[in-house]
Design an enzyme around this catalytic site. Sequence first.
Site, PDB file in Angstrom:
ATOM      1  N   SER A  48       0.881  -1.329  -0.033  1.00 42.74           N
ATOM      2  CA  SER A  48      -0.016  -0.214   0.309  1.00 42.74           C
ATOM      3  C   SER A  48       0.696   0.943   0.196  1.00 42.74           C
ATOM      4  O   SER A  48       0.446   2.561  -0.289  1.00 42.74           O
ATOM      5  CB  SER A  48      -0.987   0.274   1.260  1.00 42.74           C
ATOM      6  OG  SER A  48      -2.242  -1.123   0.832  1.00 42.74           O
ATOM      7  N   GLU A 101     -11.764   4.182  -7.363  1.00 43.08           N
ATOM      8  CA  GLU A 101     -11.356   2.817  -7.529  1.00 43.08           C
ATOM      9  C   GLU A 101     -12.055   2.214  -5.658  1.00 43.08           C
ATOM     10  O   GLU A 101     -12.481   1.299  -5.687  1.00 43.08           O
ATOM     11  CB  GLU A 101      -9.951   2.485  -7.670  1.00 43.08           C
ATOM     12  CG  GLU A 101      -9.538   0.801  -6.620  1.00 43.08           C
ATOM     13  CD  GLU A 101      -8.019   0.896  -6.900  1.00 43.08           C
ATOM     14  OE1 GLU A 101      -7.304  -0.166  -6.858  1.00 43.08           O
ATOM     15  OE2 GLU A 101      -7.011   1.732  -7.102  1.00 43.08           O
ATOM     16  N   GLY A 153     -23.661 -27.264   6.486  1.00 48.04           N
ATOM     17  CA  GLY A 153     -22.555 -28.273   5.691  1.00 48.04           C
ATOM     18  C   GLY A 153     -22.342 -27.713   3.908  1.00 48.04           C
ATOM     19  O   GLY A 153     -21.105 -27.820   3.611  1.00 48.04           O
TER      20      GLY A 153
END
Length: 389
Positions: free
Chosen positions: A134, A243, A341
């Site tokens: 970053s 973005e 599950g």
Amino acid sequence: MNSTYFTEEHQLFRESFRDFLQKEVVPHIEKWEKTGTIERFIWKKFGDMGFFGLNYPEAYGGMNLDLFYTVVFLEELQKIKSSGFAAAMWAHAYLAMTHLNAEGDERIKQEYLAPSISGDKIGGLCITEPFGGSDVAGMRTTAVKKGDKYIINGSKTFITNGVYADYYVVAAKTNPELGHKGISIFLMDTKTPGISATKLDKLGWRASDTAEIAFDNVEIPVANLMGEEGKGFPYIMQHFALERLIMGVNAHARAEYAIEYTIEYMGQREAFGKKINQFQALRHKLVEHATDIEHCKVFNYAAVARLNKGEYVVKEATMSKLKSTQVADETIYSCLQMLGGYGYMEEYPLARLLRDSRLGPIGGGTSEILKEILSKMIIDNQDYKPAVK
């Protein structure tokens, strides 16, 4: 449909795009998830339908539409069981192409933006580096000017569309001694000698091609500098608002998809003699998440509306990504649990959605970095200004 922001035309586009995705994309998703390669024909189909040109100028084949068409584009892409496919599409259209449109000169727009809109060229944005993450200002890739060329050396990583892109938009330091003030932006054709791209193996986003890229004495013309030399960092920061908003919208949309799928499942699944949508613990947990998602949507739409008017919404976009990606991860985790599950099985969408969603708080600036940016704005009264070309 939220009539505050979406018109009947937006809704018609949503229905048309949703139909296109079901007919042209969904039948291929499982193959692309397994191979990690999205076939070129679909890029061309997106281009032919105008989907890459929604908010780009008509002069280059775009339609110059408002950003809520982009919101529809993003939201529907999150609901076809492949965030990797979605990422390949929006990274091309709103990362690489955004820089071409904003900083590219007329030649670049004619030779690269127009073919990107038509789906004939694929782009990748190259900012993140192996040692930087970053820390954009800490990048090590250099661009040294020699005569009528720049010589580029360095590496980038986690680049979406990195292997099969036709061009890269590359950030490199033209004056390393100036730190973040020495960064510039370049256009680089991927056929240029000295480029090597290595495909990365990821937890999620399996359909998306993500690469580490090395530049070894790559020579590009001086004319491939985009915008002004040394202005790369403010250009990057300016587009980060879009973005981050994109990733915020993506997050609320995939969380909404998880809720919709789980409600449908709960209405069919029985336990202890009744449908599991009648168990209070599950009902209340679900509506808590639905409430969080709605809050994110309202906030995100308001931020998009301001960006659409030309306002610089870097704080709101940062908040959007920070909160929406957190809400998406928490929602999808709970939804998988409600399937029991079956949630853990690959034939159900929640397993892949959980993996894909985990990239949200990492890509485009980690949540930790976003919190520090917001701390500077809110606590230290730091003001971020848009770049002036």
